[in-house]
Design a protein around this motif. Structure first.
Motif, PDB file in Angstrom:
ATOM      1  N   ASP A 208      31.390  41.826  37.632  1.00 64.43           N
ATOM      2  CA  ASP A 208      31.325  40.833  38.703  1.00 64.43           C
ATOM      3  C   ASP A 208      31.491  39.425  38.143  1.00 64.43           C
ATOM      4  O   ASP A 208      32.150  38.572  38.750  1.00 64.43           O
ATOM      5  N   LEU A 209      30.882  39.160  36.980  1.00 60.85           N
ATOM      6  CA  LEU A 209      30.974  37.837  36.370  1.00 60.85           C
ATOM      7  C   LEU A 209      32.417  37.530  35.967  1.00 60.85           C
ATOM      8  O   LEU A 209      32.918  36.419  36.211  1.00 60.85           O
ATOM      9  N   LYS A 210      33.095  38.477  35.328  1.00 60.83           N
ATOM     10  CA  LYS A 210      34.479  38.262  34.911  1.00 60.83           C
ATOM     11  C   LYS A 210      35.364  37.985  36.129  1.00 60.83           C
ATOM     12  O   LYS A 210      36.226  37.099  36.104  1.00 60.83           O
ATOM     13  N   HIS A 211      35.129  38.741  37.193  1.00 61.11           N
ATOM     14  CA  HIS A 211      35.906  38.554  38.411  1.00 61.11           C
ATOM     15  C   HIS A 211      35.643  37.161  38.989  1.00 61.11           C
ATOM     16  O   HIS A 211      36.572  36.446  39.386  1.00 61.11           O
ATOM     17  N   TRP A 212      34.379  36.756  39.018  1.00 64.07           N
ATOM     18  CA  TRP A 212      34.012  35.447  39.575  1.00 64.07           C
ATOM     19  C   TRP A 212      34.619  34.318  38.752  1.00 64.07           C
ATOM     20  O   TRP A 212      35.131  33.341  39.298  1.00 64.07           O
TER      21      TRP A 212
ATOM     22  N   ASN B 194      44.261  36.908  36.761  1.00 61.58           N
ATOM     23  CA  ASN B 194      43.523  38.155  36.555  1.00 61.58           C
ATOM     24  C   ASN B 194      44.270  39.119  35.661  1.00 61.58           C
ATOM     25  O   ASN B 194      43.670  39.853  34.878  1.00 61.58           O
ATOM     26  N   SER B 195      45.611  39.149  35.788  1.00 62.16           N
ATOM     27  CA  SER B 195      46.380  40.114  35.007  1.00 62.16           C
ATOM     28  C   SER B 195      46.354  39.791  33.513  1.00 62.16           C
ATOM     29  O   SER B 195      46.649  40.659  32.684  1.00 62.16           O
ATOM     30  N   THR B 196      45.967  38.540  33.164  1.00 60.12           N
ATOM     31  CA  THR B 196      45.872  38.139  31.764  1.00 60.12           C
ATOM     32  C   THR B 196      44.442  38.187  31.250  1.00 60.12           C
ATOM     33  O   THR B 196      44.169  38.734  30.180  1.00 60.12           O
ATOM     34  N   PHE B 197      43.497  37.628  32.020  1.00 61.92           N
ATOM     35  CA  PHE B 197      42.128  37.502  31.558  1.00 61.92           C
ATOM     36  C   PHE B 197      41.247  38.699  31.951  1.00 61.92           C
ATOM     37  O   PHE B 197      40.186  38.896  31.372  1.00 61.92           O
ATOM     38  N   ASN B 198      41.665  39.452  32.927  1.00 59.56           N
ATOM     39  CA  ASN B 198      40.896  40.618  33.367  1.00 59.56           C
ATOM     40  C   ASN B 198      41.881  41.693  33.832  1.00 59.56           C
ATOM     41  O   ASN B 198      41.892  42.084  34.993  1.00 59.56           O
ATOM     42  N   PRO B 199      42.719  42.176  32.903  1.00 63.73           N
ATOM     43  CA  PRO B 199      43.883  42.973  33.302  1.00 63.73           C
ATOM     44  C   PRO B 199      43.532  44.360  33.832  1.00 63.73           C
ATOM     45  O   PRO B 199      42.438  44.875  33.628  1.00 63.73           O
ATOM     46  N   ALA B 200      44.512  44.932  34.513  1.00 64.57           N
ATOM     47  CA  ALA B 200      44.387  46.321  34.958  1.00 64.57           C
ATOM     48  C   ALA B 200      44.247  47.235  33.746  1.00 64.57           C
ATOM     49  O   ALA B 200      44.888  47.020  32.717  1.00 64.57           O
ATOM     50  N   ASP B 201      43.395  48.242  33.871  1.00 66.64           N
ATOM     51  CA  ASP B 201      43.162  49.169  32.763  1.00 66.64           C
ATOM     52  C   ASP B 201      43.174  50.620  33.230  1.00 66.64           C
ATOM     53  O   ASP B 201      42.723  51.510  32.515  1.00 66.64           O
ATOM     54  N   HIS B 202      43.685  50.848  34.432  1.00 64.61           N
ATOM     55  CA  HIS B 202      43.566  52.182  35.013  1.00 64.61           C
ATOM     56  C   HIS B 202      44.717  52.401  35.997  1.00 64.61           C
ATOM     57  O   HIS B 202      45.213  51.446  36.603  1.00 64.61           O
ATOM     58  N   ALA B 203      45.146  53.663  36.137  1.00 62.50           N
ATOM     59  CA  ALA B 203      46.208  54.020  37.072  1.00 62.50           C
ATOM     60  C   ALA B 203      45.696  55.059  38.056  1.00 62.50           C
ATOM     61  O   ALA B 203      45.009  56.014  37.660  1.00 62.50           O
ATOM     62  N   VAL B 204      46.015  54.871  39.321  1.00 65.55           N
ATOM     63  CA  VAL B 204      45.609  55.803  40.371  1.00 65.55           C
ATOM     64  C   VAL B 204      46.794  56.068  41.286  1.00 65.55           C
ATOM     65  O   VAL B 204      47.780  55.327  41.282  1.00 65.55           O
ATOM     66  N   VAL B 205      46.681  57.110  42.087  1.00 65.53           N
ATOM     67  CA  VAL B 205      47.722  57.450  43.059  1.00 65.53           C
ATOM     68  C   VAL B 205      47.255  57.020  44.441  1.00 65.53           C
ATOM     69  O   VAL B 205      46.182  57.446  44.898  1.00 65.53           O
TER      70      VAL B 205
ATOM     71  N   ASN C   2      44.885  42.733  39.593  1.00 66.47           N
ATOM     72  CA  ASN C   2      44.855  42.592  38.141  1.00 66.47           C
ATOM     73  C   ASN C   2      46.086  43.170  37.456  1.00 66.47           C
ATOM     74  O   ASN C   2      46.280  43.002  36.252  1.00 66.47           O
ATOM     75  N   SER C   3      46.925  43.868  38.209  1.00 64.50           N
ATOM     76  CA  SER C   3      48.211  44.340  37.667  1.00 64.50           C
ATOM     77  C   SER C   3      49.368  43.550  38.267  1.00 64.50           C
ATOM     78  O   SER C   3      50.518  44.008  38.210  1.00 64.50           O
ATOM     79  N   ASN C   4      49.062  42.389  38.846  1.00 66.58           N
ATOM     80  CA  ASN C   4      50.076  41.600  39.567  1.00 66.58           C
ATOM     81  C   ASN C   4      50.664  42.401  40.726  1.00 66.58           C
ATOM     82  O   ASN C   4      51.857  42.324  41.021  1.00 66.58           O
ATOM     83  N   PHE C   5      49.797  43.175  41.374  1.00 66.20           N
ATOM     84  CA  PHE C   5      50.194  43.965  42.550  1.00 66.20           C
ATOM     85  C   PHE C   5      51.439  44.792  42.251  1.00 66.20           C
ATOM     86  O   PHE C   5      52.419  44.777  43.007  1.00 66.20           O
ATOM     87  N   SER C   6      51.376  45.530  41.125  1.00 68.82           N
ATOM     88  CA  SER C   6      52.510  46.346  40.701  1.00 68.82           C
ATOM     89  C   SER C   6      52.298  47.806  41.068  1.00 68.82           C
ATOM     90  O   SER C   6      51.162  48.280  41.159  1.00 68.82           O
ATOM     91  N   TYR C   7      53.404  48.513  41.275  1.00 64.88           N
ATOM     92  CA  TYR C   7      53.320  49.958  41.477  1.00 64.88           C
ATOM     93  C   TYR C   7      54.614  50.628  41.041  1.00 64.88           C
ATOM     94  O   TYR C   7      55.664  49.990  40.926  1.00 64.88           O
ATOM     95  N   THR C   8      54.513  51.926  40.801  1.00 67.70           N
ATOM     96  CA  THR C   8      55.662  52.787  40.523  1.00 67.70           C
ATOM     97  C   THR C   8      55.709  53.838  41.609  1.00 67.70           C
ATOM     98  O   THR C   8      54.690  54.476  41.904  1.00 67.70           O
TER      99      THR C   8
END
Length: 257
Positions: A119-123, A132-143, A183-189
């Protein structure tokens, strides 16, 4: 949470049958692709997929999969894909309506509520305008398997998450999903072809337009019942419909409301 399938874009009920909990801490992107491959009739175990990805340099034990390599395993087995960056929920909805399989990058801590540090990192990122994509990047992939719009004021995004024990067909409020997806710059595949069992197109029914109509009707009806003023009711209907349009077209709008 009850999911109204008649008001859901996508086919989460079909896709949740292909959910599987990952065995390792860093192969979420592989398992997301395996889930989609199984739906296209390609039978591949988790370890077989890890071996193939490792052999091609798309996966490093302890390091996982780089965002740019997500989709390579699908392509290898004849399921072609495309990548989209800086996308909107409307983009996801269109992919779902076309029956495509979708993998998105998220920040797991923001999705799972992993405690005060997250929560602190997000705030801090929000407060200081950090990327966010640089300082608190995505670390997980979901469908992403569906979007439930049965409650126009509280849409939910439904996902299959191989990294969480309760990740099978799990619905998340739209604003929470957007916070994690940002945090992934709203990216998807997404796959170029529809999943064979998928019936997400629902003929000519456009659930995005339907959700706007429903939101306007509910808001207008409520105002009319309370005030008896048809002009105020009409204004409320237009406002609610426009709000729903903005929710789906602008990820930042949800968090600004």
């Amino acid at each position: 949470m009850y999911i109204d399938m008649d008001m859901t874009i996508g086919s989460p009920e079909n896709q949740q049958a292909f959910w599987e909990l990952q065995s390792y801490s860093d192969d979420c992107a592989i398992m997301a692709q395996v889930s989609l491959l199984h739906q296209f009739g390609v039978n591949l175990t988790e370890n077989q997929a890890i071996f193939e990805c490792s052999s091609h340099g798309w996966y490093t034990p302890g390091g996982g999969t780089l965002p740019g390599d997500v989709g390579n395993l699908l392509d290898l087995h004849g399921v072609s894909t495309h990548d989209v960056h800086y996308a909107t929920v409307a983009d996801l909805a269109r992919e779902l309506q076309a029956g495509h399989g979708i993998i998105v990058g998220v920040n797991s801590a923001e999705l799972w509520n992993s405690g005060p540090l997250s929560d602190l990192k997000h705030w801090l990122c929000k407060a200081f305008g950090l990327d966010n994509s640089t300082f608190n990047p995505a670390d997980h992939a979901v469908v992403v398997t569906g979007i439930d719009v049965s409650d126009p004021g509280n849409p939910h995004v439904i996902i299959n998450d191989s990294g969480h024990p309760d990740g099978q067909g799990h619905p998340y409020p739209l604003d929470k999903f957007l916070d994690a997806w940002e945090n992934s710059n709203f990216s998807y595949t997404a796959t170029n072809a529809a999943i064979p069992h998928d019936t997400a197109t629902m003929g000519d029914l456009d659930l995005l337009d339907l959700s706007k109509w429903l939101a306007g009707s509910l808001a207008g009806g409520a105002v009319l019942a309370e005030t008896g003023d048809i002009f105020s009711a009409a204004a409320a209907s237009v406002t609610a419909a426009n709000l729903m349009e903005e929710w789906f077209s602008n990820p930042a709008a949800v968090r600004d409301i």
